[in-house]
Design an enzyme around this catalytic site. Structure first.
Site, PDB file in Angstrom:
ATOM      1  CG  ASP A  71      98.927  26.980  58.681  1.00  0.00           C
ATOM      2  OD1 ASP A  71      97.935  27.273  57.862  1.00  0.00           O
ATOM      3  OD2 ASP A  71     100.153  27.511  58.657  1.00  0.00           O
ATOM      4  CD  GLU A 135      98.894  32.054  54.175  1.00  0.00           C
ATOM      5  OE1 GLU A 135      98.998  32.776  53.729  1.00  0.00           O
ATOM      6  OE2 GLU A 135      98.715  32.015  55.647  1.00  0.00           O
TER       7      GLU A 135
END
Length: 381
Positions: A71, A135
């Site tokens: 991500d 994250e």
């Protein structure tokens, strides 16, 4: 044929995986890993996509793990970029795009290293890749979800390397063997609204709030330790929402962030803030409420065999012996440290989260070589 980490990086960048979107990144990795004989499982939780991949037997005597995330943060205005942020353009010896530095290149490097390693020199043990899509967000359903699932399934890493960017300016100059803790405190001061010409008829929350913030900000938390820099406290916002200059507001709010070393804990710092708030409340008559979120406690992986193994591999490939550091922000290593010994090593992080984020093609290949050497030395030990 070896898996090209630069090509894989570019393909991953073309997946628009802005948190919490998966964007096709984990699907792409799963296909590459399964083709190399990895057993892959999607461990999605609450809309967050995660991927667990293992080559070798479940419950192997030795299981080396890599952790990373696909991500990315939003790119901002695409017009501000030299190349489209999700184009994965390769130009001028660099790969351009959101996630090029943080950290699709790191994921590509360790995936390519793992694939080539198990194909060419199958180890006596297991290689595990734990890759999250959470994250850059709240980090509640990413690596935490993977570790929860691993515990239920009896899966375990004996050691883990997180591939976050760790080098300030030169490849190989720094690795992380720990991180500071992080917490955010939100403070609300509740008074009584009134006319500014008649302050005695109101209870102004602002002086109370400012007094509290001043005491907190002026407090010397510590001078650091042998393993950590001094702890820091930063005031991040003060808000009243008051647009009128002749009205004393009823409420004022503020927030602060503390990055703390191993002289403190989230609980001890929370108790300190609450005690100071209670003192100011008693002095002023203004009600003060404090809410705290602890993102992670400080931790350190003690220097020894594991840190030396990683440092030796970095030095062999980069001609620099990395210094051990606990500086910087937080990473998912803060969760993994409760599972197994963990360190971090990755690329130069100069452009992460910036417009025109990019990575040197040569550095991605160099990082793959570091990770491959770590695997070879780990399973030869």
């Amino acid at each position: 044929m070896p898996l090209d980490p630069a090509d894989l990086t570019a393909r991953l960048i073309r997946c628009p995986s802005v948190t919490p979107a998966e964007g096709g990144a984990l699907t792409l990795l799963q296909a590459e890993l399964e083709a190399a004989g990895f057993d892959c499982t999607r461990v999605d939780r609450n809309g967050t996509a995660n991927l667990f991949a293992r080559w070798g037997a479940k419950g192997a005597n030795r299981s080396f793990g890599f952790n990373g995330h696909t991500d990315v943060v939003p790119p901002g205005d695409a017009a501000d970029w030299r190349f489209a942020p999700f184009s994965g353009t390769v130009a001028e010896g660099r790969i351009w795009g959101r996630g090029a530095c943080d950290m699709k290149s790191g994921v590509a490097a360790f995936a390519a290293a793992a694939v080539d390693f198990v194909r060419e020199t199958p180890p006596d043990g297991a290689v595990i890749l734990a890759i999250t899509g959470d994250e850059e967000g709240d980090a509640t359903d990413g690596t935490v979800a993977l570790l929860d699932w691993m515990t239920r399934q009896g899966e375990r890493m004996t050691h883990c390397l997180v591939g976050e960017p760790t080098c300030p300016s030169i490849m190989g100059e720094m690795m992380k063997n720990g991180r500071r803790g992080s917490m955010t405190a939100r403070i609300t001061a509740q008074g009584v609204q009134g006319h500014s010409a008649y302050p005695h008829r109101a209870r102004n929350p602002l002086p109370a709030l400012v007094t509290l913030l001043d005491r907190l900000a002026r407090h010397d938390l510590d001078q650091g330790t042998a393993l950590f820099d001094p702890s820091t406290l930063a005031l991040t916002t003060i808000d009243t929402g008051n647009t009128a200059s002749n009205v004393i507001p009823a409420q004022a709010r503020a927030a602060l962030n503390i990055r703390f070393n191993n002289l403190h804990s989230g609980a001890s710092l929370t108790a300190w803030i609450q005690a100071e708030a209670a003192r100011v409340q008693a002095e002023t008559g203004v009600d003060i409420a404090v809410s705290v979120k602890v993102s992670g406690e400080s931790f350190v992986t003690e220097p020894g065999w594991f840190t030396d193994l990683v440092a030796d591999a970095v030095e062999a490939e980069c001609d620099h012996r990395p210094v051990l550091s606990t500086s910087g922000g937080t990473s998912d290593a803060r969760f993994i440290k409760d599972h197994c010994p963990v360190v971090e090593f990755g690329l130069v992080g100069a452009t992460m989260h910036k417009t025109d984020e990019m990575v040197e093609v040569a550095h991605v290949h160099q990082l793959k070589a570091v990770y491959r050497r770590i695997l070879e030395r780990y399973f030869a030990a």
